[in-house]
Enzyme design. Structure first.
Site, short mmCIF file in Angstrom:
data_model
loop_
_atom_site.label_atom_id
_atom_site.label_comp_id
_atom_site.label_asym_id
_atom_site.label_seq_id
_atom_site.Cartn_x
_atom_site.Cartn_y
_atom_site.Cartn_z
N GLU A 158 0.65 -0.68 -0.01
CA GLU A 158 -0.19 -0.31 0.09
C GLU A 158 1.04 1.52 0.03
O GLU A 158 0.54 2.08 0.94
CB GLU A 158 -0.82 -0.46 1.25
CG GLU A 158 -1.77 -1.49 0.99
CD GLU A 158 -2.93 -1.08 1.84
OE1 GLU A 158 -2.60 -0.99 3.23
OE2 GLU A 158 -3.88 -2.10 2.11
N GLU A 265 -5.63 -10.38 -2.11
CA GLU A 265 -6.14 -10.27 -1.00
C GLU A 265 -7.92 -10.82 -1.86
O GLU A 265 -8.98 -9.91 -1.39
CB GLU A 265 -6.35 -8.99 0.02
CG GLU A 265 -4.82 -8.99 -0.08
CD GLU A 265 -4.42 -7.76 1.10
OE1 GLU A 265 -5.49 -7.69 1.41
OE2 GLU A 265 -3.06 -8.01 0.87
C1 XIL Z 1 -5.93 -7.80 8.22
C2 XIL Z 1 -7.06 -8.57 8.32
O1 XIL Z 1 -6.77 -9.50 7.75
C3 XIL Z 1 -7.14 -8.38 9.55
O2 XIL Z 1 -6.86 -9.67 10.22
C4 XIL Z 1 -5.98 -8.11 10.28
O3 XIL Z 1 -6.77 -7.27 11.39
C5 XIL Z 1 -5.16 -6.77 9.71
O4 XIL Z 1 -4.81 -6.98 8.36
N1 XIL Z 1 -5.00 -4.82 3.46
C6 XIL Z 1 -4.30 -5.93 3.12
C7 XIL Z 1 -3.91 -6.96 4.40
O5 XIL Z 1 -2.12 -5.64 2.74
O6 XIL Z 1 -2.50 -7.63 5.46
C8 XIL Z 1 -5.63 -6.74 5.59
O7 XIL Z 1 -5.39 -7.61 6.50
C9 XIL Z 1 -6.59 -6.38 5.02
C10 XIL Z 1 -6.29 -5.02 4.15
#
Ligand code: XIL
Length: 355
Positions: A158, A265
Site C-alpha cells: 500500500e 486478497e
Molecule cells: C488485515 C487482516 O485480515 C486483519 O485480520 C488484520 O486485523 C488487519 O489486516 N490489506 C492488507 C492486509 O494488505 O494485510 C489486511 O489484512 C487487509 C487489507
C-alpha cells in the site's frame, strides 16, 4: 477443432467468458463441489491465521480447496518486532510449520507497510543511520530466516495514498526517503532470498483509475532505478457495485509491465445492508459476477504471469471486513459459515475450469 461441452453450464461458462458475467451461474448450489485447486494449474491461495486453523473443520475446508496460504497476521512487522527491537518469530515459525506439514506454498506478507510501525521503530524516528541500520537488519533477518521456504513476499504494501493522488507518507518514507525506502526494501529482500518472488502490493486499483496510474508510474520509476520487483499484487477487495469491466481493464493495465501478477486478497463485499434494499439473491448474483470477472481476467493472463489467485479469507465469518465499523454482517467470501459453497464459489469454479 470443435469444442465439446459436457453440460449446459459448461457451455454458458465458455460463452460468458468471452462476454458478460454469468448471472446464470448464481443458481442452485450443487453438492459435488470440486476443490478449487483441482480446477487449474495456477496456485489457489487463501489467507489464514493460527487461531482459525485450530478448528479442524475450517482446516479441512482450507486444505481441500487451496494449495497456497498467506498469513493474515503472523509475518507482519508488529507481531515480529519486540519493543526492545528483538525479533520474535514464534507465530511466524508456527505458521510456517503448519504450511510445511501440509505441503502448502506460502506467500508471506508483509515486510514494509504504513499500518505496521512498531514502537521500537517509532523510537528510532529521526535517528538517521541508526534507523536505517535497524530497517536493513529487519529485512535481512526476516527474509533470510524463511529463505527457500516461502514462494514470495509482499515487500512493500500500500505505497500509494488511499485516494490515489500521491505516494503515502509513513515512518519509512520520512526516515528513508519517499521512494528510497522501497528501493532499499527490494534490495535487501533480494539479497536475503534471491529466489523469492518479490511483490509490490496495492488496493483499489480497479475502483480508482487515478490510483492505478499513480501506482503504475511508481512501479515503472522503481524498475527504472533497478528495483528488484518481480510482481504486482492487486489486492482486489472489490464490492458488488464495481462497474462491469473494471477488473478486466485493471488486469490488462497491470499485466502490461510484464511482471507476475498476484490477485492477492480477493473478496467481494456486499456493502452495508442498512443502505441497500436489494434482495440477498440479487446481491449474491452480483457478487458471483464480480468474482467471475476477476478470475476471468486472471486466467486470461499468460501462464507465466499467473503467480496465484488468493482469497482473503475462507468462510464469511472469517472475513477481516467484519472488524470494520458498520461491516459486521458482510459476506464477501466464497463459503457460507457452515462451509457450503456460495454462488460465488460456483462462478469461480466454472471460470477456473473452462480453459
Ligand atoms: C488485515 C487482516 O485480515 C486483519 O485480520 C488484520 O486485523 C488487519 O489486516 N490489506 C492488507 C492486509 O494488505 O494485510 C489486511 O489484512 C487487509 C487489507
Amino acid at each position: 477443432m470443435i469444442k465439446k461441452f459436457s453440460s449446459r453450464r459448461d457451455f454458458f461458462g465458455a460463452a460468458l467468458s468471452l462476454a458478460a458475467a454469468p448471472a446464470a451461474l448464481a443458481d442452485a448450489p450443487r453438492r459435488d463441489a470440486p476443490p478449487l485447486k483441482s480446477l487449474t494449474n495456477a496456485p489457489m491461495g487463501c489467507s489464514t491465521n493460527l487461531v482459525a486453523l485450530k478448528d479442524p473443520a475450517y482446516a479441512a475446508l482450507l486444505l481441500r480447496n487451496f494449495s497456497q496460504v498467506t498469513p493474515e497476521y503472523e509475518m507482519k512487522m508488529n507481531p515480529i518486532t519486540h519493543t526492545d527491537g528483538r525479533l520474535n518469530f514464534t507465530l511466524a515459525d508456527n505458521f510456517m510449520g503448519f504450511a510445511r506439514q501440509n505441503r502448502l506454498r506460502v506467500h508471506a506478507t508483509t515486510l514494509v507497510w504504513y499500518k505496521h510501525q512498531p514502537p521500537y521503530f517509532m523510537g528510532l524516528d529521526g535517528k538517521g543511520q541508526v534507523f536505517a541500520d535497524a530497517y536493513r537488519n529487519y529485512l535481512l533477518t526476516v527474509v533470510g530466516r524463511y529463505r527457500g521456504q516461502v514462494v514470495g513476499w509482499d515487500v512493500v504494501n500500500e505505497p500509494v495514498w488511499t485516494d490515489g493522488t500521491r505516494l503515502r507518507d509513513s515512518l519509512w518514507s520520512s526516515n528513508l526517503g519517499a521512494e528510497d525506502y522501497m528501493m532499499l526494501a527490494f534490495e535487501y529482500a533480494k539479497q536475503a532470498d534471491p529466489n523469492a518472488v518479490l511483490f509490490i502490493n496495492e488496493f483499489d486499483l480497479e475502483r480508482l483509475p487515478r490510483k492505478r496510474a499513480t501506482f503504475l508510474n511508481l512501479v515503472e520509476r522503481l524498475l527504472k532505478r533497478g528495483a528488484k520487483i518481480d510482481g504486482i499484487g492487486t489486492q482486489s477487495h472489490v464490492n458488488i457495485n464495481l462497474p462491469q469491466g473494471a477488473s478486466t481493464l485493471t488486469m490488462r493495465d497491470l499485466a502490461a509491465l510484464g511482471l507476475k501478477i498476484h490477485v492477492s486478497e480477493l473478496d467481494v463485499s456486499l456493502g452495508r445492508a442498512d443502505r441497500d434494499n436489494r434482495s440477498m439473491d440479487d446481491k449474491l448474483k452480483l457478487q458471483s459476477a464480480k468474482a467471475w470477472e476477476v478470475v476471468d481476467a486472471f486466467m486470461n493472463l499468460p501462464a507465466s504471469q499467473r503467480y496465484a489467485l488468493t482469497m482473503w479469507g475462507l468462510m464469511d465469518k472469517n472475513t477481516w471486513l467484519r472488524q470494520l465499523p458498520g461491516r459486521e454482517h458482510d459476506e464477501p467470501l466464497a463459503f457460507y459459515d457452515d462451509g457450503q459453497p456460495k454462488p460465488m464459489f460456483w462462478a469461480m469454479a466454472d471460470r477456473l475450469k473452462t480453459r
